[in-house]
Design a protein around this motif. Structure first.
Motif, PDB file in Angstrom:
ATOM      1  N   PHE A  21       8.272 -60.578 -88.163  1.00 34.57           N
ATOM      2  CA  PHE A  21       8.958 -61.508 -87.024  1.00 34.57           C
ATOM      3  C   PHE A  21      10.104 -60.833 -86.363  1.00 34.57           C
ATOM      4  CE2 PHE A  21       6.932 -64.797 -89.521  1.00 34.57           C
ATOM      5  CZ  PHE A  21       6.618 -65.638 -88.703  1.00 34.57           C
ATOM      6  N   ALA A  24      13.119 -62.341 -84.082  1.00 30.45           N
ATOM      7  CA  ALA A  24      12.939 -63.753 -84.542  1.00 30.45           C
ATOM      8  C   ALA A  24      13.086 -64.216 -85.766  1.00 30.45           C
ATOM      9  CB  ALA A  24      11.615 -64.283 -84.052  1.00 30.45           C
ATOM     10  N   ALA A  62       2.247 -68.102 -85.229  1.00 28.38           N
ATOM     11  CA  ALA A  62       2.664 -66.847 -84.371  1.00 28.38           C
ATOM     12  C   ALA A  62       1.407 -65.996 -84.011  1.00 28.38           C
ATOM     13  CB  ALA A  62       3.399 -65.820 -85.898  1.00 28.38           C
ATOM     14  N   MET A  91      10.162 -66.139 -80.745  1.00 28.41           N
ATOM     15  CA  MET A  91       9.522 -64.708 -80.576  1.00 28.41           C
ATOM     16  C   MET A  91       9.308 -64.403 -79.074  1.00 28.41           C
ATOM     17  SD  MET A  91       6.490 -65.045 -83.602  1.00 28.41           S
ATOM     18  CE  MET A  91       6.264 -63.208 -83.336  1.00 28.41           C
TER      19      MET A  91
END
Length: 222
Positions: A21, A24, A62, A91
């Motif tokens: 990630f 984020a 995601a 993101m």
């Protein structure tokens, strides 16, 4: 200890999560913690989902991000608990993300998540997608577990600019749904409709992402 608290997610503490990630991570991790602490209590997830939030929900959400632009307006319809919208916003920090959700208790939750995560690129709208025609012009519309593709396309095409893209997270029957939606695709002038297998972290089952472009403008995903 509640049933939710007693369930351990096998991905909890895995060092690959913050690596995946990246920037984020703080917002996504905070969102995850809120889902663990409050999700079942607020009627957003079932107790069995607590132990699989990372793989089944957050990483699954995601998987849509590579199909989205870095900037522009991204509208997530039927945001519910914030999947994939909150993950997308974390993101894609340079994009403006609009979370569209008709239920008041869910929009209250989404407002709470936005405040707690510090995401400044998010707007929450309490509405059905069908009610926002003319009020929103998106570069991309996202959706996860909202409706069959034929219905989803009818609801979301009015929200997308010419050349914009509808991006839907779907299950294993994505190709069948897309075939069944062929007449709607033609009627709505949606072109270049495709099913993609989208992965995230090794060991996590890839998901299916359906993309379709409005109007044949060719702009697509930037």
């Amino acid at each position: 200890m509640t049933e939710a608290e007693a369930v351990r997610d096998p991905w909890e503490g895995d060092a690959r999560l913050p690596e995946f990630f990246a920037d984020a991570w703080p917002a996504v991790e905070r969102f995850h913690r809120m889902l663990v602490d409050e999700g079942e209590l607020r009627g957003l997830i079932g107790p069995r989902e607590v132990g699989r939030l990372w793989e089944r929900h957050l990483l699954n959400s995601a998987a849509v991000v590579p199909f989205l632009p870095e900037t522009g307006v991204i509208v997530d319809v039927g945001s519910g608990s914030g999947l994939p919208g909150i993950v997308v916003a974390a993101m894609r920090p340079e994009a403006q993300v609009v979370l569209v959700e008709p239920m008041e208790r869910r929009t209250t939750w989404l407002d709470d998540v936005v405040a707690a995560t510090g995401l400044v690129n998010v707007t929450v709208r309490r509405a059905r997608a069908q009610e926002l025609e003319g009020a929103i012009e998106a570069d991309v519309v996202t959706a996860r577990a909202v409706a069959a593709l034929d219905k989803l396309f009818r609801w979301t095409v009015p929200l997308v600019r010419d050349g914009g893209v509808i991006v839907a997270l779907k299950g294993s029957r994505a190709a069948e749904e897309l075939t069944a939606a062929a007449p709607v695709l033609r009627k709505l002038r949606l072109v270049d409709a495709q099913v993609h297998r989208a992965g995230t972290i090794p060991g996590v089952e890839p998901t299916h992402v359906v993309t379709a472009v409005r109007g044949g403008g060719g702009a697509g995903v930037r």
